[in-house]
Motif scaffolding. Structure first.
Motif, PDB file in Angstrom:
ATOM      1  N   GLU A  24      67.354  -0.511 -30.973  1.00  0.00           N
ATOM      2  CA  GLU A  24      66.422   0.478 -30.391  1.00  0.00           C
ATOM      3  C   GLU A  24      65.590  -0.675 -29.408  1.00  0.00           C
ATOM      4  OE1 GLU A  24      66.741   0.151 -33.726  1.00  0.00           O
ATOM      5  OE2 GLU A  24      67.256   2.310 -33.923  1.00  0.00           O
ATOM      6  N   GLU A 181      76.821   8.621 -22.689  1.00  0.00           N
ATOM      7  CA  GLU A 181      76.190   9.521 -23.272  1.00  0.00           C
ATOM      8  C   GLU A 181      75.644  10.911 -22.572  1.00  0.00           C
ATOM      9  OE1 GLU A 181      72.710   8.590 -25.572  1.00  0.00           O
ATOM     10  OE2 GLU A 181      72.456  10.599 -26.453  1.00  0.00           O
ATOM     11  N   LYS A 224      82.162   4.899 -27.325  1.00  0.00           N
ATOM     12  CA  LYS A 224      81.141   5.563 -28.078  1.00  0.00           C
ATOM     13  C   LYS A 224      80.692   6.800 -27.454  1.00  0.00           C
ATOM     14  CE  LYS A 224      76.404   4.472 -30.046  1.00  0.00           C
ATOM     15  NZ  LYS A 224      75.641   3.562 -30.889  1.00  0.00           N
ATOM     16  N   SER A 294      78.811   5.306 -35.027  1.00  0.00           N
ATOM     17  CA  SER A 294      77.912   4.387 -34.687  1.00  0.00           C
ATOM     18  C   SER A 294      76.817   4.878 -34.381  1.00  0.00           C
ATOM     19  CB  SER A 294      78.515   3.771 -33.119  1.00  0.00           C
ATOM     20  OG  SER A 294      77.476   2.735 -32.481  1.00  0.00           O
ATOM     21  N   TYR A 295      76.117   5.522 -35.593  1.00  0.00           N
ATOM     22  CA  TYR A 295      74.908   6.202 -35.436  1.00  0.00           C
ATOM     23  C   TYR A 295      73.733   5.253 -35.195  1.00  0.00           C
ATOM     24  CZ  TYR A 295      77.722  10.214 -36.733  1.00  0.00           C
ATOM     25  OH  TYR A 295      78.594  11.111 -36.914  1.00  0.00           O
TER      26      TYR A 295
HETATM   27  C1  5MM Z   1      69.704   2.876 -31.338  1.00  0.00           C
HETATM   28  O1  5MM Z   1      69.131   3.157 -30.171  1.00  0.00           O
HETATM   29  C2  5MM Z   1      69.843   2.563 -29.233  1.00  0.00           C
HETATM   30  C3  5MM Z   1      68.996   2.195 -28.012  1.00  0.00           C
HETATM   31  O2  5MM Z   1      68.134   3.249 -27.420  1.00  0.00           O
HETATM   32  P1  5MM Z   1      67.141   2.571 -26.307  1.00  0.00           P
HETATM   33  O3  5MM Z   1      67.679   1.620 -25.302  1.00  0.00           O
HETATM   34  O4  5MM Z   1      66.692   3.818 -25.610  1.00  0.00           O
HETATM   35  O5  5MM Z   1      65.987   2.001 -26.879  1.00  0.00           O
HETATM   36  C4  5MM Z   1      70.767   3.861 -28.459  1.00  0.00           C
HETATM   37  O6  5MM Z   1      71.659   3.363 -27.318  1.00  0.00           O
HETATM   38  C5  5MM Z   1      71.679   4.127 -29.510  1.00  0.00           C
HETATM   39  O7  5MM Z   1      72.634   3.064 -29.758  1.00  0.00           O
HETATM   40  C6  5MM Z   1      72.868   5.451 -29.318  1.00  0.00           C
HETATM   41  O8  5MM Z   1      72.149   6.268 -28.676  1.00  0.00           O
HETATM   42  C7  5MM Z   1      73.162   5.916 -30.564  1.00  0.00           C
HETATM   43  O9  5MM Z   1      71.808   5.851 -31.183  1.00  0.00           O
HETATM   44  P2  5MM Z   1      71.859   7.860 -31.999  1.00  0.00           P
HETATM   45  O10 5MM Z   1      70.361   7.639 -32.361  1.00  0.00           O
HETATM   46  O11 5MM Z   1      72.038   8.673 -30.759  1.00  0.00           O
HETATM   47  O12 5MM Z   1      72.878   7.772 -32.838  1.00  0.00           O
END
Ligand code: 5MM
Length: 344
Positions: A24, A181, A224, A294-295
């Protein structure tokens, strides 16, 4: 012993293991901390990530690698050990987010569509990250579904950037996680599952064409993707079985078998639903690639709440994290069942 890109990629998707996305950016982690009324500072971010990475049950048994943010890869735990060494002590592979974020894509859809930036100087940053221990990286391209959106310009530009990033990673001995995504949440999330299917298929076909043009070795990368799922504001939500079926159909149509593994993002699904979808897909195997997690949110939400920013709750946070990691490990083997949630 020199590890090849394929060795690293296979280790990341080893049976029953998946990736913790803990990359994050400062703005995103602040939003997460706001939910537990915790001020986001360098120290609180360090304490939180140290709590996760030193959860030995989760990190030794269920987590193959962790995606870090630039700040975290440079941080030290309270003991003085680097956070990279904390996770390596459990056998987890350090990874790094190398994109610098999604910015408005100039043109008529700039208020909705984005292009992910970060290619300038990336070669030099990858050399540094490799020295710091990173053996894989992540770059996320974001595609939104709305009226007349995504445009071909946006799909093509993001796919091209992903391919240029992936080629640079491989040049520097780093496995690229390629993350296109299709958003399921946010203001533009009224689309149904079939629209998600159409856009996901289009995007993945474009991404693999760009990866081919850039001569990226598919054996040394991880994909991913999002699951094929209705947007959060859709009138009708598909059943878990339909999500699993349509996601598998879409991936089989677009992802070459030479890709060692696919590690899903959770995208805003609840913890348990994200686990259920993954398990249903693996139970429908055999599949051409390993299919795992990869959550970010779906692995961390319970742990963040249980920890709550308090030192006394470190063990509770780690227990919650280990439970979610174990459930997703079972899902990666196609062996998860809702009763296992209650048994814990
Ligand atoms: C952990 O969040 C990642 C970084 O997000 P930002 O650059 O917006 O801060 C994000 O890329 C994350 O790796 C993926 O979306 C997977 O996380 P989720 O919550 O969708 O499983």
């Amino acid at each position: 012993m020199t590890e090849t890109l394929a060795d690293i990629a296979h280790a990341l998707v080893a049976p029953g293991k998946g990736i913790l996305a803990a990359d994050e950016s400062s703005g995103t982690i602040k939003k997460r901390f706001d939910s537990i009324n915790l001020v986001s500072t360098e120290d609180t971010r360090r304490d939180y990530r140290e709590m996760l990475f030193s959860a030995t049950d989760a990190m030794q048994n269920y987590v193959s690698g962790v995606i870090l943010y630039d700040e975290t890869i440079h941080q030290k735990a309270k003991t003085g050990t680097t956070l990279v060494d904390v996770m390596r002590a459990s056998g987890a592979i350090p990874g790094i987010k190398v994109d610098t974020g999604a910015k408005p894509l100039a043109g008529p859809t700039a208020r909705i569509e984005t292009i992910t930036e970060g290619l300038d100087g990336l070669r030099e940053r990858l050399v540094e990250y490799h020295k710091l221990g990173a053996r894989f990286a992540k770059w996320r391209g974001v595609i939104t579904i709305a009226d007349g959106v995504p445009t071909w310009n946006c799909v093509k530009a993001n796919a091209h950037a992903l391919a240029r990033y992936a080629a640079l990673c491989q040049e520097n001995g780093i496995v690229p996680i390629v993350e296109p995504e299709i958003l399921m949440d946010g203001p533009h999330s009224g689309h149904d599952i079939d629209e998600c299917y159409r856009v996901t298929e289009w995007t993945l076909r474009t991404v693999f064409r760009e990866l081919y043009d850039a001569r990226v070795s598919l054996e040394g990368m991880i994909l991913k993707p999002n699951m094929v799922i209705a947007g959060q504001k859709a009138n009708a939500q598909a059943s878990a079985e339909e999500v699993a079926d349509k996601t598998l159909k879409c991936l089989k149509a677009t992802v070459p078998a030479s890709v060692p593994g696919i590690a899903f993002l959770s995208g805003g699904q609840s913890d348990q639903i994200a686990t259920q979808h993954l398990s249903l897909m693996n139970a429908a195997g055999p599949l051409p690639w390993a299919l795992t997690f990869s959550y970010g949110r779906a692995l961390q939400a319970a742990a963040l709440t249980a920890w709550g920013g308090t030192p006394e709750n470190v063990a509770a946070g780690q227990r919650a994290f280990s439970h979610r990691a174990k459930m997703n490990s079972l899902a990666a083997l196609g062996r998860w069942d809702a009763a296992m949630e209650k048994a814990a």
